[in-house]
Scaffold this motif. Sequence first.
Motif, PDB file in Angstrom:
ATOM      1  N   LEU A 234       0.766  -1.559   0.112  1.00 23.48           N
ATOM      2  CA  LEU A 234      -0.227  -0.288   0.290  1.00 23.48           C
ATOM      3  C   LEU A 234       1.015   1.239  -0.187  1.00 23.48           C
ATOM      4  O   LEU A 234       0.657   2.392  -0.793  1.00 23.48           O
ATOM      5  CB  LEU A 234      -0.637   0.148   0.727  1.00 23.48           C
ATOM      6  N   GLY A 235       1.969   1.075   1.047  1.00 26.48           N
ATOM      7  CA  GLY A 235       3.058   2.073   0.426  1.00 26.48           C
ATOM      8  C   GLY A 235       3.264   2.397  -0.629  1.00 26.48           C
ATOM      9  O   GLY A 235       3.045   3.755  -1.144  1.00 26.48           O
ATOM     10  N   ILE A 236       3.885   1.511  -1.068  1.00 24.19           N
ATOM     11  CA  ILE A 236       4.460   1.235  -2.537  1.00 24.19           C
ATOM     12  C   ILE A 236       3.851   2.580  -3.874  1.00 24.19           C
ATOM     13  O   ILE A 236       3.792   2.783  -3.946  1.00 24.19           O
ATOM     14  CB  ILE A 236       4.649   0.732  -3.300  1.00 24.19           C
ATOM     15  N   LYS A 237       2.373   1.818  -3.072  1.00 23.78           N
ATOM     16  CA  LYS A 237       1.274   2.657  -4.005  1.00 23.78           C
ATOM     17  C   LYS A 237       0.991   3.668  -4.039  1.00 23.78           C
ATOM     18  O   LYS A 237       0.522   5.142  -4.975  1.00 23.78           O
ATOM     19  CB  LYS A 237      -0.237   1.551  -3.808  1.00 23.78           C
ATOM     20  N   LEU A 238       1.216   4.186  -2.887  1.00 25.75           N
ATOM     21  CA  LEU A 238       0.131   5.666  -2.569  1.00 25.75           C
ATOM     22  C   LEU A 238       2.191   6.572  -2.923  1.00 25.75           C
ATOM     23  O   LEU A 238       1.748   7.605  -3.755  1.00 25.75           O
ATOM     24  CB  LEU A 238       0.536   6.272  -0.519  1.00 25.75           C
ATOM     25  N   PHE A 239       2.942   5.895  -3.096  1.00 27.26           N
ATOM     26  CA  PHE A 239       4.419   6.926  -3.047  1.00 27.26           C
ATOM     27  C   PHE A 239       4.571   7.273  -4.499  1.00 27.26           C
ATOM     28  O   PHE A 239       4.722   8.260  -4.809  1.00 27.26           O
ATOM     29  CB  PHE A 239       5.784   5.717  -2.633  1.00 27.26           C
ATOM     30  N   THR A 240       4.023   5.865  -4.910  1.00 20.97           N
ATOM     31  CA  THR A 240       4.510   6.231  -6.666  1.00 20.97           C
ATOM     32  C   THR A 240       2.806   6.247  -7.163  1.00 20.97           C
ATOM     33  O   THR A 240       2.862   7.226  -8.583  1.00 20.97           O
ATOM     34  CB  THR A 240       4.572   5.073  -7.190  1.00 20.97           C
ATOM     35  N   SER A 241       1.545   6.606  -6.476  1.00 20.94           N
ATOM     36  CA  SER A 241       0.657   7.505  -7.285  1.00 20.94           C
ATOM     37  C   SER A 241       0.620   8.697  -7.859  1.00 20.94           C
ATOM     38  O   SER A 241       1.401   9.718  -6.919  1.00 20.94           O
ATOM     39  CB  SER A 241      -0.401   7.414  -6.072  1.00 20.94           C
ATOM     40  N   GLN A 242      -0.095   9.364  -8.719  1.00 17.54           N
ATOM     41  CA  GLN A 242      -0.198  10.614  -9.290  1.00 17.54           C
ATOM     42  C   GLN A 242      -1.103  11.642  -8.407  1.00 17.54           C
ATOM     43  O   GLN A 242      -2.067  11.314  -8.202  1.00 17.54           O
ATOM     44  CB  GLN A 242      -0.432  10.264 -10.704  1.00 17.54           C
ATOM     45  N   PRO A 243      -0.552  12.829  -8.254  1.00 17.17           N
ATOM     46  CA  PRO A 243      -1.383  14.339  -7.172  1.00 17.17           C
ATOM     47  C   PRO A 243      -2.747  14.492  -8.185  1.00 17.17           C
ATOM     48  O   PRO A 243      -2.656  14.291  -9.062  1.00 17.17           O
ATOM     49  CB  PRO A 243      -0.665  14.974  -6.851  1.00 17.17           C
ATOM     50  N   THR A 244      -3.599  13.945  -6.617  1.00 17.55           N
ATOM     51  CA  THR A 244      -5.135  14.600  -7.836  1.00 17.55           C
ATOM     52  C   THR A 244      -5.412  15.265  -6.106  1.00 17.55           C
ATOM     53  O   THR A 244      -5.332  15.037  -4.996  1.00 17.55           O
ATOM     54  CB  THR A 244      -6.032  12.871  -7.600  1.00 17.55           C
ATOM     55  N   LEU A 245      -6.422  16.584  -6.786  1.00 14.84           N
ATOM     56  CA  LEU A 245      -7.120  17.240  -5.727  1.00 14.84           C
ATOM     57  C   LEU A 245      -8.632  16.673  -5.778  1.00 14.84           C
ATOM     58  O   LEU A 245      -9.286  17.372  -4.637  1.00 14.84           O
ATOM     59  CB  LEU A 245      -6.700  18.730  -6.199  1.00 14.84           C
ATOM     60  N   ALA A 246      -9.130  16.159  -6.474  1.00 13.24           N
ATOM     61  CA  ALA A 246     -10.552  15.654  -6.504  1.00 13.24           C
ATOM     62  C   ALA A 246     -10.861  14.256  -6.317  1.00 13.24           C
ATOM     63  O   ALA A 246      -9.991  13.598  -6.684  1.00 13.24           O
ATOM     64  CB  ALA A 246     -11.226  16.136  -7.515  1.00 13.24           C
ATOM     65  N   THR A 247     -11.841  13.742  -4.985  1.00 14.34           N
ATOM     66  CA  THR A 247     -11.648  12.464  -4.717  1.00 14.34           C
ATOM     67  C   THR A 247     -13.421  12.069  -4.933  1.00 14.34           C
ATOM     68  O   THR A 247     -13.621  12.064  -3.623  1.00 14.34           O
ATOM     69  CB  THR A 247     -10.869  12.421  -3.095  1.00 14.34           C
TER      70      THR A 247
END
Length: 203
Positions: free
Chosen positions: A86-99
């Motif tokens: 999960l940490g690797i997924k978070l670290f490499t995820s693209q920034p998004t300002l809307a969820t």
Amino acid sequence: MSFESAATFFIAIFIFGITPGPGVFAILAKAMVEGSRRCFMLAFGMVVSDIIYLTLACLGLATIAEHWGELFTLIRWVGAAYLIWLGIKLFTSQPTLATSAPTTRRSSLEFIQGFLISASNPKVILFYIAFLPTFMDLSRLNGNDILLAAGLTLIALMLGLMLIAYGAHWASKRLQSAKATKRLNQSAGAIMISAGVFLATRR
């Protein structure tokens, strides 16, 4: 358990719940990225696992930590690997300002994740074994005492974990740019990976 003992027990469990560890790190990371509400089932899974440990300690099953050592080791490694992933997924995820996408379907997975994080630490039951005799006479324990201890544990742990989640989410809301969001994701991912490594290497 007297009123004074119950109040002291509640405060002690609350402090225990907010003590830094894999569970707190996971709550911090998730709240920073997804918001405090998304932490409820994660925290609830941790608390349910703790209450099971508490009940086992009350019932005098202290030897479970010794006889099920290999099982605990396996669960610990699975939980650690999941946190790191999960940490690797978070670290490499693209920034998004809307969820705005709905995420309710993941509640059961979040509960399991939280349960694994807490269940993978056999030292929790050892804590309760050493901790409970301070507040109750285990030789004269009855069902009402166990229910009271479980209820106090549920409230104290959920209160502590959700306060951490709200605090982390409040801080993250101050970061609104894409660059800040990327750094937030990387920080949360690093926290999650660190929690996984900590869980895997602890004895």
